[in-house]
Design a protein around this motif. Structure first.
Motif, PDB file in Angstrom:
ATOM      1  N   GLN A 115       0.806  -1.224   0.000  1.00 46.01           N
ATOM      2  CA  GLN A 115       0.000   0.000   0.000  1.00 46.01           C
ATOM      3  C   GLN A 115       0.836   1.270   0.000  1.00 46.01           C
ATOM      4  OE1 GLN A 115      -3.496   0.458   2.328  1.00 46.01           O
ATOM      5  NE2 GLN A 115      -3.940  -1.725   2.480  1.00 46.01           N
ATOM      6  N   LEU A 116       2.042   1.197   0.580  1.00 47.56           N
ATOM      7  CA  LEU A 116       2.844   2.410   0.751  1.00 47.56           C
ATOM      8  C   LEU A 116       4.254   2.258   0.194  1.00 47.56           C
ATOM      9  CD1 LEU A 116       1.736   3.275   4.391  1.00 47.56           C
ATOM     10  CD2 LEU A 116       1.123   4.524   2.326  1.00 47.56           C
ATOM     11  N   GLY A 117       4.422   1.350  -0.755  1.00 47.42           N
ATOM     12  CA  GLY A 117       5.759   1.076  -1.283  1.00 47.42           C
ATOM     13  C   GLY A 117       6.449   2.292  -1.857  1.00 47.42           C
ATOM     14  N   ASP A 118       5.704   3.189  -2.478  1.00 45.25           N
ATOM     15  CA  ASP A 118       6.307   4.368  -3.095  1.00 45.25           C
ATOM     16  C   ASP A 118       6.495   5.510  -2.104  1.00 45.25           C
ATOM     17  OD1 ASP A 118       6.379   3.096  -5.565  1.00 45.25           O
ATOM     18  OD2 ASP A 118       4.358   3.766  -6.085  1.00 45.25           O
ATOM     19  N   GLU A 119       5.828   5.442  -0.958  1.00 44.17           N
ATOM     20  CA  GLU A 119       5.872   6.548   0.002  1.00 44.17           C
ATOM     21  C   GLU A 119       6.735   6.246   1.219  1.00 44.17           C
ATOM     22  OE1 GLU A 119       1.826   8.337   0.652  1.00 44.17           O
ATOM     23  OE2 GLU A 119       1.227   6.568  -0.496  1.00 44.17           O
ATOM     24  N   LEU A 120       6.875   4.971   1.540  1.00 47.71           N
ATOM     25  CA  LEU A 120       7.538   4.586   2.776  1.00 47.71           C
ATOM     26  C   LEU A 120       8.789   3.783   2.452  1.00 47.71           C
ATOM     27  CD1 LEU A 120       6.729   4.973   5.814  1.00 47.71           C
ATOM     28  CD2 LEU A 120       5.945   2.613   5.755  1.00 47.71           C
TER      29      LEU A 120
ATOM     30  N   ILE B 199       4.279  -1.869  14.406  1.00 43.61           N
ATOM     31  CA  ILE B 199       4.994  -1.510  13.182  1.00 43.61           C
ATOM     32  C   ILE B 199       6.013  -0.436  13.531  1.00 43.61           C
ATOM     33  CG2 ILE B 199       4.787  -0.677  10.814  1.00 43.61           C
ATOM     34  CD1 ILE B 199       1.837  -1.528  10.884  1.00 43.61           C
ATOM     35  N   LEU B 200       7.287  -0.731  13.284  1.00 42.31           N
ATOM     36  CA  LEU B 200       8.372   0.204  13.598  1.00 42.31           C
ATOM     37  C   LEU B 200       8.786   0.977  12.361  1.00 42.31           C
ATOM     38  CD1 LEU B 200      10.711  -2.003  15.823  1.00 42.31           C
ATOM     39  CD2 LEU B 200       9.120  -0.256  16.593  1.00 42.31           C
ATOM     40  N   VAL B 201       8.908   2.278  12.493  1.00 47.65           N
ATOM     41  CA  VAL B 201       9.463   3.135  11.445  1.00 47.65           C
ATOM     42  C   VAL B 201      10.566   3.977  12.069  1.00 47.65           C
ATOM     43  CG1 VAL B 201       7.368   3.204  10.034  1.00 47.65           C
ATOM     44  CG2 VAL B 201       7.672   4.864  11.881  1.00 47.65           C
ATOM     45  N   GLU B 202      11.281   4.735  11.244  1.00 45.63           N
ATOM     46  CA  GLU B 202      12.449   5.457  11.747  1.00 45.63           C
ATOM     47  C   GLU B 202      12.213   6.950  11.945  1.00 45.63           C
ATOM     48  OE1 GLU B 202      15.887   4.308   9.331  1.00 45.63           O
ATOM     49  OE2 GLU B 202      16.221   2.770  10.849  1.00 45.63           O
ATOM     50  N   ARG B 203      11.138   7.489  11.365  1.00 48.24           N
ATOM     51  CA  ARG B 203      10.900   8.929  11.494  1.00 48.24           C
ATOM     52  C   ARG B 203       9.421   9.220  11.756  1.00 48.24           C
ATOM     53  NH1 ARG B 203      14.505   8.857   7.169  1.00 48.24           N
ATOM     54  NH2 ARG B 203      12.881   9.269   5.616  1.00 48.24           N
ATOM     55  N   GLN B 204       9.175  10.347  12.392  1.00 42.03           N
ATOM     56  CA  GLN B 204       7.808  10.733  12.732  1.00 42.03           C
ATOM     57  C   GLN B 204       6.953  10.910  11.483  1.00 42.03           C
ATOM     58  OE1 GLN B 204       6.956  10.863  16.002  1.00 42.03           O
ATOM     59  NE2 GLN B 204       4.810  11.145  15.403  1.00 42.03           N
TER      60      GLN B 204
END
Length: 299
Positions: A205-210, A234-239
């Motif tokens: 769903q977010l391959g191009d954005e994330l 779900i872990l991400v690196e930035r806000q």
């Protein structure tokens, strides 16, 4: 009846169709897929037993060049996991794309130089060829790059020529007792599959954005007679990535959860109650201690 059983590593550069091929062979989804490179991060075992023959396939992360922007601990882990799968296998399937040989294909070929097992070259996505006449000279060209046990054109997505590939693989499996029950299809747990299904939906769903620096950790996996309760972080690196993932009014995270839950219910054969949370953990993809806690063990 004499039994045959052997390990088969499926290797290749990122996004060439390795997971799609294994899922096609097994007839069900074991490895997650998306259009994004490096979707597969772990070795994933798929087991297929037909009468007296047991194939033990090992799907691997794409072997890639560790360029400046792809030399984090997670990239090193993926390359290590892929190369490690080449040890002690009975056959290797080297998957490449139709009519295109890249620098990363060359890197994979170099990794195969010291492999004693027979290597079958599988040329994928031939269904997309507009000029079918170009296929034969291309097969001859790539087939000359080393001594392959066979060169087989296939379409992993549509199944074209995949049975012929399996026949070639079977020729190289040794006699031996089966390692797994005939109804077992993977060595991975439902907990692992749940985390992978959530990650797949995020990437689709977010391959191009994330960016791919996103991970999923299962915090709860509780089975009751009629329902399985699953909580995933779900872990991400930035806000900013967290904001994208949640979406306006939480619509994106709801959509991801809905799709993942439906796939889990199909895979587990039970009703699933799925809860998702998003957390910012800066630098996790280049932190070996953090990777180990998430199941990415470089050792």
């Amino acid at each position: 009846m004499t039994q045959t059983c052997g390990f088969v590593a499926i290797v290749g550069r990122p996004n060439v169709g390795k997971s799609t091929l294994m899922n096609r062979i097994l007839g069900q989804k074991i490895s997650i897929t998306s259009r994004r490179p490096q979707t597969t991060r772990h070795q994933v075992m798929g087991i297929k037993t037909e009468d007296d023959v047991q194939f033990i396939y090992v799907d691997t992360p794409g072997i890639h060049i560790l360029a400046k922007d792809r030399n984090k601990a997670i990239n090193r882990f993926m390359n290590h996991a892929a190369v490690q799968a080449l040890h002690d296998v009975d056959c290797v399937v080297f998957l490449i794309d139709r009519t295109r040989w890249s620098d990363e294909d060359q890197v994979v070929l170099q990794r195969l130089e010291h492999v004693d097992a027979p290597v079958i070259l599988a040329v994928n996505k031939v269904d997309r060829l507009n000029d079918k006449a170009s296929l034969l000279p291309w097969l001859a060209e790539v087939g000359a790059r080393r001594e392959f046990a066979a060169v087989v054109p296939i379409s992993a997505k549509h199944g074209s020529n995949v049975p012929e590939l399996e026949t070639e693989i079977a020729r190289h499996l040794p006699e031996g007792i089966h390692h797994f029950p005939e109804d077992q299809v993977t060595d991975r747990s439902q907990r692992f599959l749940a985390s992978e299904l959530v990650r797949e939906k995020v990437m689709r769903q977010l391959g191009d954005e994330l960016p791919y620096q996103m991970a999923v950790e299962i915090e709860e996996f509780r089975e009751e007679p009629r329902v399985t309760h699953i909580s995933a972080l779900i872990l991400v690196e930035r806000q900013g990535q967290k904001k994208i993932l949640i979406g306006e009014n939480g619509e994106r995270i709801k959509s991801i959860g809905r799709e993942a839950r439906l796939d889990m219910e199909r895979a587990f054969g039970t009703k699933v109650m799925l809860n998702l949370w998003v957390k910012v953990k800066r630098g996790w993809s280049d932190d070996e201690r953090a990777l180990k806690s998430l199941g990415y063990d470089l050792d």
